[in-house]
Design an enzyme around this catalytic site. Sequence first.
Site, short mmCIF file in Angstrom:
data_model
loop_
_atom_site.label_atom_id
_atom_site.label_comp_id
_atom_site.label_asym_id
_atom_site.label_seq_id
_atom_site.Cartn_x
_atom_site.Cartn_y
_atom_site.Cartn_z
CE LYS A 1 -0.47 -0.08 5.05
NZ LYS A 1 -1.41 -0.03 6.18
NE ARG B 1 -6.39 0.26 11.18
CZ ARG B 1 -5.11 0.05 10.88
NH1 ARG B 1 -4.26 1.05 10.80
NH2 ARG B 1 -4.67 -1.18 10.66
CG HIS C 1 -3.13 -4.37 12.31
ND1 HIS C 1 -2.16 -4.92 11.50
CD2 HIS C 1 -2.63 -3.17 12.71
CE1 HIS C 1 -1.13 -4.08 11.41
NE2 HIS C 1 -1.40 -3.02 12.15
NE ARG D 1 -2.22 -7.82 8.11
CZ ARG D 1 -2.77 -8.31 9.22
NH1 ARG D 1 -3.40 -9.48 9.20
NH2 ARG D 1 -2.69 -7.65 10.36
CE1 TYR E 1 10.98 32.64 0.40
CE2 TYR E 1 11.44 30.29 0.38
CZ TYR E 1 10.99 31.43 -0.26
OH TYR E 1 10.56 31.36 -1.56
CB CYS F 1 13.05 26.63 -0.51
SG CYS F 1 14.31 27.77 0.09
CG MET F 2 7.55 23.90 -2.90
SD MET F 2 6.25 24.73 -3.86
CE MET F 2 5.31 25.51 -2.56
CG ASP F 3 10.41 23.91 -5.72
OD1 ASP F 3 9.57 23.00 -5.74
OD2 ASP F 3 10.11 25.12 -5.82
#
Length: 387
Positions: free
Chosen positions: A41, A138, A168, A221, A267, A313-315
Amino acid sequence: MDSTHFYRDTWVEIDLDCIFENVKNMKRFLPEQVDIMAVVKANAYGHGDVEVAKTALEAGATGLAVAFIDEAISLRHGGINAPILVLGASRPTDVAIAAEHNISLTIYSQEWLDEVLKNNHGNTPLTLHLKLDTGMGRLGIKEKGELQTILKTIEENPQIQLEGVFTHFATADEINTSYFDQQYQNFLQMLEWMPNKPKMIHCGNSATGYRFPEKVFNVVRLGIGMYGMTPSLEIKDQLPYQLQQAISIHSKLVHVKRITKGEKISYGATFTADEDMWVGTVPVGYADGWLRKLQNTHVLIDGELCQIIGRICMDQFMVRLPKKLPVDTKVTLIGKQKDKFISVDDVANALDTINYEVTCSISFRVPRIFLRNKRIIEVRNPLLRHY
């Protein structure tokens, strides 16, 4: 142009040999009658769902587990025909699409099953696993009466095949086993409510398989352990064999500059140079999953630990270099350079979180390179999938 290309200097490497060995070692360790269901998953915990699934099956896994139907269909589109179980809640209106792709779903309440039967107008054959809530809180059935009603409903509807029953554990990766023991006893008691048990009975995640192989019934699992990461630092010393971390993350210096004492970086101007220094810019940011909280942690450049300075920063982020280094010098965020190694656990500790979250947070926009025998066998770049 296709998804095997990328045009940025940041990438993830997945060593599929590590995946293979981690599955193989678990298979050897477990009792002979126990099968492995590989949990892929969340894009295989950020590693790449189809590629990891194929490798796990090659190593001896007999089935796969995902969180929702879309993830299962992604595997089918990737050419995988092995059994797939959706562990999470599926909409009753979507059972036909699950049946069409031979995907097993989870029953977690009588109400859900009633809605499934109401929506299954064509009486499409459907394979299900029954989820019992033994203390996770859950999904799952808790009451004997509801369980017996569900079993009666299944008996009256031959188009439904009950393939498995499972639960689980909430604390299998903790040293204190009292709650685990309580859940296990609850599971045993609830199984007694089922006079005719299905062929698959499973309660074990990676931690349970490592620590209590005699209590996993006939399926484990295998999730976090398959990727070579420990379920928790608490039980790191209790693992039966050495795990092999499959993921590494790399980039390159795209700009190198000299700054003088007193100059500020990034920043908020939170970093001020205490001396003249060399600074490198690395094209990775929080949009890639390298979060701002990792400011002041280290990456590996030229085999040395180099500090991230200023806000991420973002990138992009900036690093303090030990000396002037050429543009295109390799930067390792997770993985090995020379004699130094940054593990996923190291990053998780810096973020005050768990290793699962670190790899799951690596964005889709970071290309994945898949290796076997140290050679590239595939490159996946979702950003270019439509070109």
